[in-house]
Write a protein that holds these residues in place. Structure first.
Motif, PDB file in Angstrom:
ATOM      1  N   ASP A 197       0.816  -1.219   0.000  1.00 19.82           N
ATOM      2  CA  ASP A 197       0.000   0.000   0.000  1.00 19.82           C
ATOM      3  C   ASP A 197       0.845   1.262   0.000  1.00 19.82           C
ATOM      4  O   ASP A 197       0.537   2.225  -0.700  1.00 19.82           O
ATOM      5  N   SER A 198       1.913   1.256   0.800  1.00 21.67           N
ATOM      6  CA  SER A 198       2.684   2.505   0.899  1.00 21.67           C
ATOM      7  C   SER A 198       3.469   2.755  -0.382  1.00 21.67           C
ATOM      8  O   SER A 198       3.638   3.905  -0.795  1.00 21.67           O
ATOM      9  N   ALA A 199       3.921   1.673  -1.063  1.00 21.09           N
ATOM     10  CA  ALA A 199       4.595   1.861  -2.355  1.00 21.09           C
ATOM     11  C   ALA A 199       3.605   2.448  -3.361  1.00 21.09           C
ATOM     12  O   ALA A 199       3.916   3.371  -4.116  1.00 21.09           O
ATOM     13  N   LYS A 200       2.387   1.895  -3.338  1.00 15.39           N
ATOM     14  CA  LYS A 200       1.348   2.359  -4.265  1.00 15.39           C
ATOM     15  C   LYS A 200       1.030   3.837  -4.026  1.00 15.39           C
ATOM     16  O   LYS A 200       0.952   4.640  -4.959  1.00 15.39           O
ATOM     17  N   LYS A 201       0.877   4.176  -2.724  1.00 19.51           N
ATOM     18  CA  LYS A 201       0.525   5.558  -2.382  1.00 19.51           C
ATOM     19  C   LYS A 201       1.636   6.508  -2.813  1.00 19.51           C
ATOM     20  O   LYS A 201       1.388   7.549  -3.432  1.00 19.51           O
ATOM     21  N   GLN A 202       2.868   6.106  -2.520  1.00 22.51           N
ATOM     22  CA  GLN A 202       4.002   6.959  -2.867  1.00 22.51           C
ATOM     23  C   GLN A 202       4.072   7.173  -4.376  1.00 22.51           C
ATOM     24  O   GLN A 202       4.274   8.288  -4.854  1.00 22.51           O
ATOM     25  N   ALA A 203       3.882   6.079  -5.143  1.00 19.24           N
ATOM     26  CA  ALA A 203       3.979   6.192  -6.602  1.00 19.24           C
ATOM     27  C   ALA A 203       2.904   7.134  -7.143  1.00 19.24           C
ATOM     28  O   ALA A 203       3.197   8.022  -7.957  1.00 19.24           O
ATOM     29  N   THR A 204       1.671   6.945  -6.679  1.00 21.81           N
ATOM     30  CA  THR A 204       0.600   7.799  -7.209  1.00 21.81           C
ATOM     31  C   THR A 204       0.757   9.237  -6.717  1.00 21.81           C
ATOM     32  O   THR A 204       0.517  10.176  -7.469  1.00 21.81           O
ATOM     33  N   ASP A 205       1.209   9.409  -5.459  1.00 22.37           N
ATOM     34  CA  ASP A 205       1.431  10.773  -4.945  1.00 22.37           C
ATOM     35  C   ASP A 205       2.464  11.517  -5.789  1.00 22.37           C
ATOM     36  O   ASP A 205       2.381  12.729  -5.977  1.00 22.37           O
ATOM     37  N   LEU A 206       3.455  10.771  -6.287  1.00 22.90           N
ATOM     38  CA  LEU A 206       4.531  11.426  -7.031  1.00 22.90           C
ATOM     39  C   LEU A 206       4.241  11.466  -8.534  1.00 22.90           C
ATOM     40  O   LEU A 206       5.120  11.778  -9.336  1.00 22.90           O
TER      41      LEU A 206
END
Lengths: 409, 238, 292
Positions: A197-206
């Motif tokens: 989840d945190s990888a996904k969130k980071q990728a979409t946030d960036l």
């Protein structure tokens, strides 16, 4: 696998029952105040660890406690700490949470503190008991957040959490090679969904995209199906949080299937192990970037480098981490005037930008609410049969607010 | 060793004071028995009297004690493998064909076990004497009728080139016609190959018809009888 | 569709590996009636002997392989005489449990001797880029494995079918007492079976090690799939072992791609259960054909 599981579990109930009995008998004796702390006498400090010494994880785990023992032996040879020698006992838990808990019950009556060892799953099983009994648990090799977030009394670790690492690695990759799509592959090392989840969130946030994710049990025989999925999905990045051998098998499957992603393979500290180096296909090395809690290769002048020099352990990240952690423990004990468990915890909580193992560990900072000591993450790349640090990234719970990474000299 | 040499050698069986049984239940109490070279000997007696035990004791399948146990002048060892090498073939009760093997393979096993040098010609000699086996050669032995299996078991014994063939309950569970033809083929084969026969059966009449001599097992010892003397026979059985 | 096809082909490749381990187990089971749970660790030990011959003795790969094959034949015979032969009256279940104990013992020995530093990267016997089939690249090593699997299967099939030794193995397996009665040398044959199955195991370990790496527990994760494959195929059938294992490989890899990794294992065991219920002797196993 199946057979050894059956064998070991058969006597676990017996051990657990014995441990309960012993625990019940021993629990009356820990109320004495002053320097008459459990596990501390005029000439001895008793430490213990529950370690994976059998089963598939044993080969990669055992070097951490072996190296810790070497460090304690050296401290003892040099006269001990304030006249006290360190007694260090290690029991096998076979990476089985139930056995780890049974080991804790054996130790709690006469050990001063538990030394961290392998395993998020085992750490997660024992930290509550240790915290409730007020037994310090110093620097487990753990990547699961519940153990240290929020901070439990007595539980300290130097290693970064997997969920923070996957985010940090995505950020590092995007910073270095531009934003893109990611595919996340994890072994269930304790709780793992948060790492995805945190990888996904980071990728979409960036501004990047999340393609897909896959969960593979440790010791998966064939990573080809996942490699084929990745080959079809054509992500820019593969983000992985996997054990050492599994990382190597997975990377090799990517190479075999021409499925190495366009930009990079990003991994966590779990991949940074001798077992990865000894078995990965170096063909993919230039695209591999792992987060590491320790600087690699370790500084030549570091105490642990000198101690382990001439043995294979000097190149083994897990052995170096074990030695550096042991060095942090003896530092904390040395700095604690009236040696009780409570005072030891206060000492560690007081550390700010503390150099406990220069040349290996980055500076450590703790507080009463933050029990994760690491303040920066080393980015390492495999080169032949060694890792080399190529950058240092700031690391903390809030990845967004961090500054940029700096390339290593 | 050629096909004929083994059979031609003197092959007398000499047993005296044989004691054997299952565990503590001793079945044979000091049995004396002699089979001359080329002799066809029938052994009769009711169920449980020790007929099978006698054969198993001779071939070394079960523990035994005896004052004397010789075959062809040499002592018999307590080992089935040695018994076969010395020239004794044992066709066990219930045929015991190797069910998953073809008939041809069953015969080959007989030859392998008997250390037969010139297997092809020995096998041909046996098959010629049992022509009804020819169409069965490539079928699984387990799928044959009881009579066919008995034939296979005896042929398998004969390809080991025995100097003594021991057959346990040849007639058991077979039709009278089958018994008649198999018995005749067996006895004539033994005669032609120069082997003696030790044939255990409950069917006294068939033994009497084919054998040179019939003995009766009773209370663990052997008694010579005249199979045509029904009075003596009945008193032995009941 | 292309993805599923590739996954299917990759499943054949890994299934052949499972099947090769299965050969040794099936061959021993066929000849002695014992399901050898130590097959995996015996094989791994053979792999380590090869490894040690290269690293400690400095032999080239081919010479190390020869040393390992000879050593495992000797080891197989030793295992038979020390572990299996004493007290044969104890029955096959007892002997099967002995193999389990042997497996744990060998595992401990390997952990003690080679545990530190494992897993090791083992040199591939063939190098090369492999062959592209659909989207799947068949690595050169997999082609070698397929060739060796075919050769071994052909050899074993011919051995069991045509040779006196193979025929004797089958007779012993079916009726040990009758085989002895017919004059077959039971002890020598059993020892030979153990030697052959140990050698087979080592061949598999050497072929497997380049992709799975060499560690004391290397074989354990494969054994689960292997046993599933050979039970699926019929415990006594060599082609069945290969067929069952390939089915396990294909079904699990296709399911993994189509659904998820956990589903792969689930579907494989569900398939095993269904086959066991509908056809207890396995796909190519024969029902007992003894007439009573």
């Amino acid at each position: 696998m199946q057979t050894s599981g059956v064998r070991t579990r058969r006597w676990v109930p017996v051990v657990a029952a014995l441990a309960l009995l012993i625990g019940a008998c021993g629990s009356g004796g820990d109320s004495a105040g002053g320097s008459a702390e459990v596990g501390v006498s005029a000439d001895t400090i008793r430490l213990a660890a529950s370690q994976t010494l059998s089963g598939p994880g044993a080969a990669s785990c055992a070097p951490s406690t072996d190296a810790a023992k070497l460090w304690f032996d050296k401290v003892n040879t040099d006269g001990g700490i304030a006249g006290r020698k360190i007694d260090f006992e290690v029991l096998d838990d076979g990476y089985d949470p139930a056995r780890a808990l049974a080991n804790v019950r054996t130790f709690e009556k006469d050990k001063f503190a538990m030394v961290g060892a392998c395993g998020s799953a085992t750490a997660a099983a024992i930290y509550k008991t240790l915290s409730q009994k007020g037994i310090p648990f110093l620097f487990p090799t753990n990547g699961v957040s519940e153990v240290v977030k929020p901070a439990s009394p007595g539980i300290f670790q130097v290693l970064p959490l997997y969920e923070d690492q996957t985010a940090s690695m995505v950020r590092y990759g995007f910073e270095k090679s531009g934003k893109g799509s990611i595919f996340v592959v994890v072994n269930p090392l304790g709780a793992y969904q948060s790492a995805i989840d945190s990888a996904k969130k980071q990728a979409t946030d960036l501004g990047g995209t999340f393609t897909n994710s896959a969960v593979a049990t440790l010791g998966t025989t064939d990573y080809t199906p996942i490699a084929l999925q990745i080959k079809q999905a054509k992500p820019d990045y593969v983000v992985m949080s996997m054990g050492g051998s599994d990382s190597a098998k997975f990377v090799n499957a990517l190479v075999d299937q021409n499925a190495v992603p366009a930009k990079a393979i990003l991994g966590t500290t779990a991949s940074v192990a001798g077992s990865f180096l000894s078995s990965y296909n170096p063909g993919a090395a230039s695209k591999i970037f792992f987060g590491s809690a320790i600087q690699l290769p370790a500084g030549k002048d570091a105490d642990c480098t000198k101690l382990l020099a001439g043995t294979p352990a000097v190149d083994d990240p897990i052995a170096l981490t074990g030695c550096a952690s042991a060095r942090a423990i003896t530092t904390a004990i040395t700095e604690t005037k009236d040696l009780t468990r409570a005072n030891l915890m206060k000492t560690i909580e007081g550390w700010q930008k503390k150099e406990v193992a220069p040349g290996i560990l980055a500076e450590l900072s703790f507080s009463s609410t933050d029990h994760i000591g690491i303040s920066s993450l080393f980015i390492v790349q495999p080169q032949g049969r060694a890792f080399r640090t190529i950058a240092t990234c700031p690391y903390g719970e809030d990845v967004q607010s961090q500054g940029a990474c700096t390339a290593a000299a | 060793m050629t096909a004929g040499s083994r059979a031609a050698a003197s092959a007398a069986l000499r047993i005296s004071n044989l004691r054997a049984g299952y565990g503590k239940a001793r079945v044979l109490h000091g049995l004396d028995l002699a089979v001359e070279p080329g002799e066809m000997v029938g052994v009769a007696g009711p169920n449980g009297v020790g007929k099978s035990t006698l054969l198993k004791a001779i071939s070394g399948l079960m523990p035994r004690m005896a004052d004397r146990m010789e075959f062809g002048g040499a002592p018999l060892k307590q080992s089935p493998v040695d018994a076969v090498v010395q020239g004794i073939a044992h066709v066990p009760e219930g045929r015991r064909v190797l069910a998953d093997l073809t008939v041809e393979e069953n015969l080959r096993i007989g030859g392998i076990g008997g250390r037969v040098q010139d297997f092809a010609s020995v096998r041909q000699g046996v098959v010629d004497r049992f022509p009804s086996i020819v169409p069965l050669l490539h079928r699984k032995a387990g799928l044959l009728s009881g009579g066919q299996q008995q034939l296979v078991a005896i042929a398998r014994g004969l390809v080991a080139q025995p100097r003594l063939l021991m057959v346990d309950e040849l007639s058991l569970g077979l039709s009278p016609t089958a018994v008649a033809s198999i018995s005749a083929a067996t006895v004539s084969s033994c005669r032609e190959l120069g082997a003696s026969l030790l044939w255990v059966d409950q069917n006294l009449a068939i033994l009497g018809k084919h054998c040179d001599r019939v003995i009766l097992l009773r209370d663990g010892v052997a008694v010579d009888i005249d199979p045509r003397d029904t009075g003596a026979t009945n008193s032995a059985y009941f | 569709m292309g993805l599923l096809l590739s996954a299917g082909i990759s499943g054949i490749a890994v299934g052949l590996l499972y099947g090769m381990i299965g050969f040794a187990i099936v061959m021993l089971y066929k000849s002695t009636g014992v399901a050898n749970f130590a097959q995996g660790t015996l094989a791994t030990l053979g792999g380590f002997v090869c490894w040690a011959s290269m690293t400690d003795l400095g032999l080239p790969l081919w010479a190390a392989i020869v040393v390992a094959l000879v050593a495992s034949a000797v080891l197989g015979v030793a295992v038979y005489f020390v572990v299996i032969r004493p007290r044969p009256s104890a029955g096959n279940l007892n002997i099967t449990v002995r193999t389990l104990g042997l497996s744990l013992l060998l595992l401990a020995v390997m952990e003690w001797r080679w545990g530190a530093g494992a897993p090791y990267r083992f040199p591939a016997i063939v190098e090369g880029t492999g062959v592209q089939v659909a989207d799947f690249v068949v690595p050169a090593q997999s082609l070698l494995i397929a060739a060796v699997a075919a050769a071994i299967m052909g050899t074993l099939w011919a051995l069991f079918r045509y040779s006196n030794v193979g025929l004797s193995f089958r007779a012993m397996a079916e009726q040990p007492d009758t085989a002895r009665l017919l004059g077959l040398p039971a002890t020598r044959l059993s020892a030979a079976t153990w030697a052959i199955s140990a050698v087979l195991g080592t061949v598999v370990a050497i072929l497997l090690a380049p992709s799975s790496f060499l560690a004391p527990s290397t074989m354990e994760s494969y054994l689960l799939f292997t046993f599933t494959g050979i039970v699926l195929g019929g415990l006594t059938s060599l082609p069945g072992a290969l067929l069952g294992s390939v089915i396990v490989g294909v079904v699990s890899n296709v399911t993994i791609v189509a659904l998820s990794l956990e589903a792969g294992v689930l579907v494989v065991f569900a398939l095993l259960l269904v086959v066991m219920l509908l056809r207890p002797q396995g796909l190519l196993g024969r029902p007992e054909s003894v007439r009573l």
